[in-house]
Scaffold this motif. Structure first.
Motif, PDB file in Angstrom:
ATOM      1  N   CYS A  56       6.749   2.231   2.021  1.00 57.58           N
ATOM      2  CA  CYS A  56       6.221   2.615   3.328  1.00 57.58           C
ATOM      3  C   CYS A  56       4.725   2.913   3.273  1.00 57.58           C
ATOM      4  O   CYS A  56       4.062   2.952   4.323  1.00 57.58           O
ATOM      5  CB  CYS A  56       6.998   3.806   3.890  1.00 57.58           C
ATOM      6  SG  CYS A  56       6.881   5.299   2.907  1.00 57.58           S
ATOM      7  N   ASN A  57       4.177   3.126   2.074  1.00 55.42           N
ATOM      8  CA  ASN A  57       2.731   3.325   1.934  1.00 55.42           C
ATOM      9  C   ASN A  57       2.037   2.060   1.449  1.00 55.42           C
ATOM     10  O   ASN A  57       1.018   2.099   0.763  1.00 55.42           O
ATOM     11  CB  ASN A  57       2.437   4.492   0.987  1.00 55.42           C
ATOM     12  CG  ASN A  57       3.092   4.356  -0.396  1.00 55.42           C
ATOM     13  OD1 ASN A  57       4.099   3.661  -0.542  1.00 55.42           O
ATOM     14  ND2 ASN A  57       2.531   5.031  -1.382  1.00 55.42           N
ATOM     15  N   ARG A  58       2.607   0.895   1.832  1.00 56.92           N
ATOM     16  CA  ARG A  58       2.106  -0.382   1.332  1.00 56.92           C
ATOM     17  C   ARG A  58       0.652  -0.657   1.706  1.00 56.92           C
ATOM     18  O   ARG A  58      -0.081  -1.285   0.930  1.00 56.92           O
ATOM     19  CB  ARG A  58       3.000  -1.531   1.810  1.00 56.92           C
ATOM     20  CG  ARG A  58       2.961  -1.824   3.299  1.00 56.92           C
ATOM     21  CD  ARG A  58       3.884  -2.975   3.670  1.00 56.92           C
ATOM     22  NE  ARG A  58       5.273  -2.589   3.573  1.00 56.92           N
ATOM     23  CZ  ARG A  58       5.963  -2.008   4.554  1.00 56.92           C
ATOM     24  NH1 ARG A  58       5.374  -1.742   5.706  1.00 56.92           N
ATOM     25  NH2 ARG A  58       7.225  -1.676   4.398  1.00 56.92           N
ATOM     26  N   GLN A  59       0.212  -0.201   2.883  1.00 57.57           N
ATOM     27  CA  GLN A  59      -1.162  -0.486   3.284  1.00 57.57           C
ATOM     28  C   GLN A  59      -2.170   0.227   2.385  1.00 57.57           C
ATOM     29  O   GLN A  59      -3.204  -0.340   2.016  1.00 57.57           O
ATOM     30  CB  GLN A  59      -1.374  -0.117   4.760  1.00 57.57           C
ATOM     31  CG  GLN A  59      -0.589  -0.975   5.735  1.00 57.57           C
ATOM     32  CD  GLN A  59      -0.823  -2.472   5.534  1.00 57.57           C
ATOM     33  OE1 GLN A  59      -1.955  -2.909   5.305  1.00 57.57           O
ATOM     34  NE2 GLN A  59       0.247  -3.257   5.616  1.00 57.57           N
ATOM     35  N   THR A  60      -1.874   1.460   2.036  1.00 55.40           N
ATOM     36  CA  THR A  60      -2.736   2.203   1.100  1.00 55.40           C
ATOM     37  C   THR A  60      -2.756   1.519  -0.263  1.00 55.40           C
ATOM     38  O   THR A  60      -3.811   1.379  -0.899  1.00 55.40           O
ATOM     39  CB  THR A  60      -2.227   3.648   0.946  1.00 55.40           C
ATOM     40  OG1 THR A  60      -2.244   4.285   2.218  1.00 55.40           O
ATOM     41  CG2 THR A  60      -3.096   4.430  -0.024  1.00 55.40           C
ATOM     42  N   ILE A  61      -1.581   1.093  -0.711  1.00 56.71           N
ATOM     43  CA  ILE A  61      -1.471   0.413  -2.005  1.00 56.71           C
ATOM     44  C   ILE A  61      -2.269  -0.882  -1.987  1.00 56.71           C
ATOM     45  O   ILE A  61      -3.013  -1.187  -2.928  1.00 56.71           O
ATOM     46  CB  ILE A  61       0.003   0.125  -2.334  1.00 56.71           C
ATOM     47  CG1 ILE A  61       0.808   1.416  -2.401  1.00 56.71           C
ATOM     48  CG2 ILE A  61       0.127  -0.634  -3.655  1.00 56.71           C
ATOM     49  CD1 ILE A  61       2.305   1.212  -2.353  1.00 56.71           C
ATOM     50  N   LEU A  62      -2.117  -1.648  -0.903  1.00 59.36           N
ATOM     51  CA  LEU A  62      -2.826  -2.921  -0.798  1.00 59.36           C
ATOM     52  C   LEU A  62      -4.334  -2.748  -0.918  1.00 59.36           C
ATOM     53  O   LEU A  62      -5.006  -3.533  -1.594  1.00 59.36           O
ATOM     54  CB  LEU A  62      -2.498  -3.609   0.534  1.00 59.36           C
ATOM     55  CG  LEU A  62      -1.348  -4.604   0.565  1.00 59.36           C
ATOM     56  CD1 LEU A  62      -1.254  -5.238   1.940  1.00 59.36           C
ATOM     57  CD2 LEU A  62      -1.519  -5.684  -0.496  1.00 59.36           C
ATOM     58  N   LYS A  63      -4.860  -1.737  -0.268  1.00 57.57           N
ATOM     59  CA  LYS A  63      -6.305  -1.498  -0.332  1.00 57.57           C
ATOM     60  C   LYS A  63      -6.751  -1.267  -1.767  1.00 57.57           C
ATOM     61  O   LYS A  63      -7.762  -1.817  -2.218  1.00 57.57           O
ATOM     62  CB  LYS A  63      -6.684  -0.301   0.549  1.00 57.57           C
ATOM     63  CG  LYS A  63      -6.640  -0.589   2.037  1.00 57.57           C
ATOM     64  CD  LYS A  63      -7.010   0.651   2.852  1.00 57.57           C
ATOM     65  CE  LYS A  63      -6.916   0.375   4.348  1.00 57.57           C
ATOM     66  NZ  LYS A  63      -7.209   1.594   5.141  1.00 57.57           N
ATOM     67  N   ARG A  64      -6.006  -0.443  -2.497  1.00 57.00           N
ATOM     68  CA  ARG A  64      -6.366  -0.167  -3.887  1.00 57.00           C
ATOM     69  C   ARG A  64      -6.191  -1.398  -4.771  1.00 57.00           C
ATOM     70  O   ARG A  64      -7.037  -1.692  -5.620  1.00 57.00           O
ATOM     71  CB  ARG A  64      -5.524   0.993  -4.432  1.00 57.00           C
ATOM     72  CG  ARG A  64      -5.880   2.349  -3.832  1.00 57.00           C
ATOM     73  CD  ARG A  64      -5.302   3.478  -4.671  1.00 57.00           C
ATOM     74  NE  ARG A  64      -5.824   3.458  -6.030  1.00 57.00           N
ATOM     75  CZ  ARG A  64      -5.311   4.189  -7.030  1.00 57.00           C
ATOM     76  NH1 ARG A  64      -4.276   5.000  -6.808  1.00 57.00           N
ATOM     77  NH2 ARG A  64      -5.823   4.117  -8.256  1.00 57.00           N
ATOM     78  N   PHE A  65      -5.104  -2.131  -4.559  1.00 59.04           N
ATOM     79  CA  PHE A  65      -4.845  -3.325  -5.368  1.00 59.04           C
ATOM     80  C   PHE A  65      -5.893  -4.411  -5.094  1.00 59.04           C
ATOM     81  O   PHE A  65      -6.405  -5.042  -6.026  1.00 59.04           O
ATOM     82  CB  PHE A  65      -3.446  -3.859  -5.087  1.00 59.04           C
ATOM     83  CG  PHE A  65      -2.333  -3.130  -5.810  1.00 59.04           C
ATOM     84  CD1 PHE A  65      -2.573  -1.946  -6.492  1.00 59.04           C
ATOM     85  CD2 PHE A  65      -1.035  -3.632  -5.796  1.00 59.04           C
ATOM     86  CE1 PHE A  65      -1.555  -1.274  -7.157  1.00 59.04           C
ATOM     87  CE2 PHE A  65      -0.014  -2.978  -6.464  1.00 59.04           C
ATOM     88  CZ  PHE A  65      -0.270  -1.800  -7.155  1.00 59.04           C
TER      89      PHE A  65
END
Length: 307
Positions: free
Chosen positions: A90-99
């Motif tokens: 559910c926190n995929r958008q935050t993860i995507l930014k970091r990745f």
């Protein structure tokens, strides 16, 4: 634009991250390099479907290493896709930014159906017979893809909500291996597979191939046992031997490499359920998987753009 450019395919799986560098040729492509790192992303998925910081940090570290490799190889085209764990988080958008910041290139979170199609394409692209009926299995860290098709054309594509990391954590987390635990793991996997069995059996297949780490681990077991085929009987023997050994730390006695031991029982339980539900006689090791499917897709797009 170079006539035969380098291209990069990156697969952010729930167990391992993969980077494949290939060079386009007049007949297709030639693989220049493969890089794989165990990230165990699915290990960090909490019950509320947030991915924890430790797993995110492991992913960032791996992608920073991949970024250095991309800088060395200088591919003309790069495609990076993420699969089940990021689909769920559910926190995929935050993860995507970091990745994406670590890798330096956009990342697509693909659907289970798209993932299944790419896996099938990668597994069947080098088939000698383009009319052979195929069943392709891919047991990932958090999802399992089951695809039936003819030649290189997939017809039945399913992504099931089970994977070797998730099953290992659910049934073998403390490292103990028992008959009861295997039975529970197989039963739960069978509940997801059984409703689809008639669909796959109606389609039929001439050959079954496995396109993920579970099958490469079993290939190691085959060599160690000096056996010839990944048959239903051999899968059963592997399960019996794992139960006899009783703990994950002893699985190296089956010929498994250290990096394959941690999630072996989770993957084997899922494969056992697939084998029994679908009445699979033998499984061959696939020559390609999702990343090879990405390469074929990029080459096809390039060919259309040049036409």
């Amino acid at each position: 634009m170079p006539e035969h450019p380098r291209i990069a395919a990156i697969d952010l799986g729930s167990n391992s991250f993969h980077l494949l560098i290939a060079k386009a040729t007049s007949r297709g492509y030639r693989i220049i390099a493969r890089h794989r790192q165990k990230v165990r992303l699915a290990d960090g998925l909490n019950s509320d479907l947030t991915l924890n910081d430790a797993a995110i940090d492991r992913g960032v570290e791996c992608l920073a290493n991949f970024a250095k490799l991309l800088n060395d190889y200088q591919p003309l085209q790069i495609r990076c896709v993420a699969t089940a764990t990021l689909r769920k988080a559910c926190n995929r958008q935050t993860i995507l930014k970091r990745f994406e910041h670590a890798l330096g290139t956009p990342i697509d979170i693909i659907s289970g159906t798209t993932e299944a199609g790419l896996i099938y394409q990668g597994a069947t692209a080098e088939l000698a017979s383009q009319r052979s009926a195929m069943l392709v299995l891919d047991i990932g860290g958090a999802s399992t893809e089951v695809i039936a098709g003819i030649g290189t054309e997939p017809h039945v594509l399913k992504s099931l909500d089970m994977g070797c990391v998730v099953w290992q954590n659910q049934f073998f987390k403390d490292g103990q291996i028992t008959e009861a635990r295997f039975a529970a793991a197989i039963d739960q996997a069978n509940q997801l597979i059984a409703p689809l069995a008639s669909t796959y059996q109606t389609h039929g297949w001439d050959t079954v191939c496995g396109a993920s780490g579970t099958f490469r681990a079993l290939q190691d077991c085959l060599r160690h046992a000096q056996a010839e085929t990944m048959s239903a009987a051999f899968i059963d023997r592997c399960q019996a031997r794992a139960i006899e050994l009783g703990s994950v730390e002893k699985l190296h006695q089956m010929g498994l490499r250290d990096d394959r031991i941690a999630v072996f029982c989770g993957g084997l339980a899922i494969l056992s359920a697939l084998q029994k539900s679908l009445a699979i006689a033998t499984v061959d090791l696939a020559q390609g998987a999702l990343r090879e499917g990405l390469v074929h897709t990029m080459l096809a797009e390039r060919k259309r753009s040049l036409a």
